[in-house]
Scaffold this active site. Structure first.
Site, PDB file in Angstrom:
ATOM      1  N   SER A 137      20.462  97.911  20.467  1.00 17.01           N
ATOM      2  CA  SER A 137      19.853  96.618  20.753  1.00 17.01           C
ATOM      3  C   SER A 137      20.772  95.526  20.248  1.00 17.01           C
ATOM      4  O   SER A 137      21.524  95.728  19.284  1.00 17.01           O
ATOM      5  CB  SER A 137      18.492  96.501  20.069  1.00 17.01           C
ATOM      6  OG  SER A 137      18.026  95.164  20.101  1.00 17.01           O
ATOM      7  N   TYR A 150      11.735  98.462  14.717  1.00 18.40           N
ATOM      8  CA  TYR A 150      12.560  98.669  15.909  1.00 18.40           C
ATOM      9  C   TYR A 150      14.023  98.398  15.573  1.00 18.40           C
ATOM     10  O   TYR A 150      14.900  99.224  15.859  1.00 18.40           O
ATOM     11  CB  TYR A 150      12.096  97.748  17.041  1.00 18.40           C
ATOM     12  CG  TYR A 150      12.919  97.872  18.305  1.00 18.40           C
ATOM     13  CD1 TYR A 150      12.737  98.951  19.156  1.00 18.40           C
ATOM     14  CD2 TYR A 150      13.869  96.914  18.633  1.00 18.40           C
ATOM     15  CE1 TYR A 150      13.492  99.074  20.316  1.00 18.40           C
ATOM     16  CE2 TYR A 150      14.632  97.030  19.785  1.00 18.40           C
ATOM     17  CZ  TYR A 150      14.430  98.112  20.627  1.00 18.40           C
ATOM     18  OH  TYR A 150      15.190  98.229  21.765  1.00 18.40           O
TER      19      TYR A 150
END
Length: 273
Positions: A137, A150
């Site tokens: 990410s 996350y």
């Protein structure tokens, strides 16, 4: 590249995984698509009956990963591009998350990707080539309120992937850590687990909702051409941010971190080592 490549893509039924599979097939490559739910891939399988193989897989199951990777390698005789894309989202404040939620989250985002990497490396090493794309990410390497777990799972994957790249380079195997921005996938809907909200964080949640807005982000298909160009490179980068706006945000974050280090350098240097 004139020779058709063989791709193994996890989380291939939707979002970025699906977009990458479509782009690879359109380029004349062959794809082994793995996902927990294969139904969304029925149309793609019908359109490419000789170049797409679908395999059911929950990446958190290490034994299942080993079995499916063996099947994937046998499907077309080799593996050229491995896309570790399967992922989920745990949305909520650190205090709110249960042990079960945290462990389940890491089982997919971190351990699942590790199980895939461990399973494919022997095949890539034996053939002396291959490219592993670790989908992390643009938020990897730091944390942000309500998506801390996350980011943590993706940061852990980033660190392991950097080590992996060093370990497999002598065998002709490449690793790229791919950091996409916020694309219009179902990560924040179907792929999201929500914590039980505590009232103490109501004002923060409201600020975050206002900051993020309702824009779902660009279509995942817009990221696919970047990935196709990436896998064509003879010497691909170790890290690649996907998305111009995301690139700018990452650069700003890196600059802010460097400035903070410099601001407190005098205190850091008071200790030896």
């Amino acid at each position: 590249m004139t020779t058709a490549r063989v791709w193994f893509i996890t989380g291939a039924s939707r979002g970025l995984g699906r977009a990458f599979a479509e782009a690879a097939l359109a380029a004349g490559d062959r794809v082994v698509a793995a996902a927990r739910d294969l139904d969304p891939l029925a149309d793609l399988a019908a359109a490419h009956p000789d170049s797409l193989v679908r395999l059911t897989l929950d990446v958190s199951d290490r034994a299942a990963v080993r079995k499916v990777v063996d099947q994937a390698a046998a499907a077309f005789g080799r593996l050229d591009v491995v896309v570790n894309n399967a992922g989920v989202m745990l949305l909520g404040m650190v205090e709110e998350a249960t042990e079960e939620q945290i462990r389940a989250h890491f089982d997919v985002n971190f351990f699942g990707a590790v199980w895939v990497a461990q399973a494919v490396v022997p095949y890539l090493r034996a053939q002396g080539s291959g490219h592993i794309l670790q989908i992390t990410s643009m938020g990897a390497g730091g944390g942000f309120a309500s998506v801390g777990f996350y980011s943590a799972s993706k940061t852990a994957l980033d660190s392991v992937s950097e080590a992996l790249a060093m370990e497999v380079a002598p065998f002709g195997v490449k690793v790229t850590i791919v950091g996409p921005g916020g694309y219009g996938t179902d990560l924040f809907t179907r792929g999201t687990t929500m914590t039980e909200p505590r009232p103490e964080y109501e004002s923060l949640r409201a600020r975050l909702a206002e900051m993020w807005g309702e824009d779902a982000g660009p279509d995942p298909s817009t990221a696919a051409p970047v990935i196709m160009e990436l896998v064509d490179l003879a010497e691909p980068p170790l890290r690649l941010i996907v998305g111009g706006a995301s690139y700018d945000l990452v650069q700003q974050k890196e600059q802010a971190r460097a400035e903070e280090y410099r601001a407190w350098e005098h205190l850091s240097r008071k200790a030896p080592g």
